[in-house]
Write a protein that holds these residues in place. Structure first.
Motif, PDB file in Angstrom:
ATOM      1  N   VAL A   6       0.843  -1.199   0.000  1.00  0.00           N
ATOM      2  CA  VAL A   6       0.000   0.000   0.000  1.00  0.00           C
ATOM      3  C   VAL A   6       0.879   1.249   0.000  1.00  0.00           C
ATOM      4  O   VAL A   6       0.605   2.220  -0.706  1.00  0.00           O
ATOM      5  N   LYS A   7       1.954   1.206   0.762  1.00  0.00           N
ATOM      6  CA  LYS A   7       2.880   2.344   0.825  1.00  0.00           C
ATOM      7  C   LYS A   7       3.610   2.515  -0.507  1.00  0.00           C
ATOM      8  O   LYS A   7       3.803   3.632  -0.979  1.00  0.00           O
ATOM      9  N   VAL A   8       4.010   1.410  -1.121  1.00  0.00           N
ATOM     10  CA  VAL A   8       4.687   1.486  -2.420  1.00  0.00           C
ATOM     11  C   VAL A   8       3.781   2.144  -3.460  1.00  0.00           C
ATOM     12  O   VAL A   8       4.223   2.982  -4.247  1.00  0.00           O
ATOM     13  N   LEU A   9       2.503   1.788  -3.439  1.00  0.00           N
ATOM     14  CA  LEU A   9       1.542   2.383  -4.376  1.00  0.00           C
ATOM     15  C   LEU A   9       1.282   3.853  -4.063  1.00  0.00           C
ATOM     16  O   LEU A   9       0.876   4.611  -4.939  1.00  0.00           O
ATOM     17  N   GLY A  10       1.484   4.248  -2.816  1.00  0.00           N
ATOM     18  CA  GLY A  10       1.164   5.605  -2.404  1.00  0.00           C
ATOM     19  C   GLY A  10      -0.317   5.778  -2.135  1.00  0.00           C
ATOM     20  O   GLY A  10      -0.851   6.888  -2.163  1.00  0.00           O
ATOM     21  N   THR A  26      -1.514   9.517  -6.125  1.00  0.00           N
ATOM     22  CA  THR A  26      -1.038  10.431  -7.150  1.00  0.00           C
ATOM     23  C   THR A  26      -0.066   9.687  -8.055  1.00  0.00           C
ATOM     24  O   THR A  26       0.832   8.987  -7.574  1.00  0.00           O
ATOM     25  N   LEU A  27      -0.290   9.828  -9.342  1.00  0.00           N
ATOM     26  CA  LEU A  27       0.588   9.155 -10.309  1.00  0.00           C
ATOM     27  C   LEU A  27       1.999   9.724 -10.217  1.00  0.00           C
ATOM     28  O   LEU A  27       2.195  10.907 -10.010  1.00  0.00           O
ATOM     29  N   ARG A  28       2.971   8.835 -10.402  1.00  0.00           N
ATOM     30  CA  ARG A  28       4.382   9.217 -10.418  1.00  0.00           C
ATOM     31  C   ARG A  28       5.108   8.283 -11.371  1.00  0.00           C
ATOM     32  O   ARG A  28       4.570   7.223 -11.731  1.00  0.00           O
ATOM     33  N   PRO A  29       6.300   8.638 -11.812  1.00  0.00           N
ATOM     34  CA  PRO A  29       6.978   7.888 -12.880  1.00  0.00           C
ATOM     35  C   PRO A  29       7.115   6.392 -12.641  1.00  0.00           C
ATOM     36  O   PRO A  29       6.970   5.603 -13.581  1.00  0.00           O
ATOM     37  N   GLU A  30       7.348   5.975 -11.426  1.00  0.00           N
ATOM     38  CA  GLU A  30       7.559   4.538 -11.187  1.00  0.00           C
ATOM     39  C   GLU A  30       6.275   3.711 -11.283  1.00  0.00           C
ATOM     40  O   GLU A  30       6.329   2.485 -11.235  1.00  0.00           O
ATOM     41  N   ILE A  37       2.015   5.940 -19.623  1.00  0.00           N
ATOM     42  CA  ILE A  37       0.684   5.910 -19.015  1.00  0.00           C
ATOM     43  C   ILE A  37       0.708   4.946 -17.825  1.00  0.00           C
ATOM     44  O   ILE A  37       1.622   4.131 -17.706  1.00  0.00           O
ATOM     45  N   THR A  38      -0.296   5.059 -16.979  1.00  0.00           N
ATOM     46  CA  THR A  38      -0.352   4.218 -15.786  1.00  0.00           C
ATOM     47  C   THR A  38      -0.307   2.741 -16.153  1.00  0.00           C
ATOM     48  O   THR A  38      -1.036   2.292 -17.035  1.00  0.00           O
ATOM     49  N   HIS A  39       0.546   2.012 -15.481  1.00  0.00           N
ATOM     50  CA  HIS A  39       0.671   0.571 -15.706  1.00  0.00           C
ATOM     51  C   HIS A  39      -0.618  -0.118 -15.275  1.00  0.00           C
ATOM     52  O   HIS A  39      -1.161   0.161 -14.196  1.00  0.00           O
ATOM     53  N   GLY A  40      -1.129  -1.014 -16.106  1.00  0.00           N
ATOM     54  CA  GLY A  40      -2.359  -1.731 -15.788  1.00  0.00           C
ATOM     55  C   GLY A  40      -2.263  -2.521 -14.497  1.00  0.00           C
ATOM     56  O   GLY A  40      -3.252  -2.671 -13.778  1.00  0.00           O
ATOM     57  N   GLY A  41      -1.075  -3.003 -14.181  1.00  0.00           N
ATOM     58  CA  GLY A  41      -0.893  -3.744 -12.940  1.00  0.00           C
ATOM     59  C   GLY A  41      -1.129  -2.889 -11.709  1.00  0.00           C
ATOM     60  O   GLY A  41      -1.551  -3.384 -10.667  1.00  0.00           O
ATOM     61  N   ALA A  77      -6.681   5.884 -20.610  1.00  0.00           N
ATOM     62  CA  ALA A  77      -5.302   6.033 -20.141  1.00  0.00           C
ATOM     63  C   ALA A  77      -5.178   7.278 -19.260  1.00  0.00           C
ATOM     64  O   ALA A  77      -5.927   8.241 -19.401  1.00  0.00           O
ATOM     65  N   SER A  78      -4.204   7.233 -18.351  1.00  0.00           N
ATOM     66  CA  SER A  78      -3.916   8.390 -17.499  1.00  0.00           C
ATOM     67  C   SER A  78      -2.407   8.581 -17.426  1.00  0.00           C
ATOM     68  O   SER A  78      -1.652   7.616 -17.384  1.00  0.00           O
ATOM     69  N   ARG A  79      -1.995   9.831 -17.422  1.00  0.00           N
ATOM     70  CA  ARG A  79      -0.572  10.169 -17.406  1.00  0.00           C
ATOM     71  C   ARG A  79      -0.147  10.957 -16.172  1.00  0.00           C
ATOM     72  O   ARG A  79       1.023  10.986 -15.832  1.00  0.00           O
TER      73      ARG A  79
END
Length: 129
Positions: A6-10, A26-30, A37-41, A77-79
Motif C-alpha cells: 500500500v505504501k509502495v503504491l502511495g 497520485t501518479l508518479r513515474p515509477e 501511461i499508468t501501468h495496468g498492474g 489512459a492516465s498520465r
C-alpha cells in the motif's frame, strides 16, 4: 493500512466502512509503463487492495478474506494527477464476497473498473497450510 505494498503504491484511504471504501493516489513515474501511461498492474493492485480492505472490514473479527479472482478493465489512459478508487459491494455472503471498484481521475472520468471475488476464511489458522 499505510505499510507494505500500500505504501509502495502511495495509496491513501479517505473513507473506510463496511459498505464503501475510498482511496486515492497520485501518479508518479515509477507507476507508469514504457509508453508513459499508468501501468495496468497498478490499477489491478489498487482494485484488489480496495476490495480486500472493504471485504475485511465487513467480515470483521469473524475471520479473514483472501482474493480468489480479480478482473479489471482498462477504459481510459492516465498520465498524471490523482486517481480515486471507490469500492462497493455487489454480493456479501457466508462464504464469498464480490466487490466492484471504480477508478476515476480528477475530472470524474472512468479510467478502469474491476471486480474482486473474495473467500471468507473463518478458520484463518489454516491459511497456507
Amino acid at each position: 493500512m499505510d505499510a507494505g505494498f500500500v505504501k509502495v503504491l502511495g495509496l491513501v484511504f479517505t473513507a473506510v466502512s463496511p459498505d464503501e471504501v475510498r482511496a486515492e493516489w497520485t501518479l508518479r513515474p515509477e507507476l507508469m509503463q514504457p509508453y508513459g501511461i499508468t501501468h495496468g498492474g497498478v490499477h489491478c493492485a489498487v482494485v484488489e487492495t480496495v476490495a480486500s480492505t472493504a471485504a475485511a472490514v465487513w467480515l470483521g473479527d469473524r475471520g479473514q478474506v483472501v482474493g480468489v479472482s480479480n478482473t479489471t478493465d482498462f477504459l481510459r489512459a492516465s498520465r498524471e494527477g490523482t486517481i480515486t478508487a471507490v469500492g462497493t459491494p455487489v454480493h456479501r455472503g457466508r462464504l464469498q464476497q464480490l466487490w466492484e471498484v471504480r477508478l476515476t481521475d480528477a475530472d470524474d472520468r472512468l479510467l478502469a473498473k474491476g471486480q474482486v471475488r473474495l473467500q471468507n476464511i473463518l478458520d484463518a489458522d489454516r491459511l497456507g497450510r
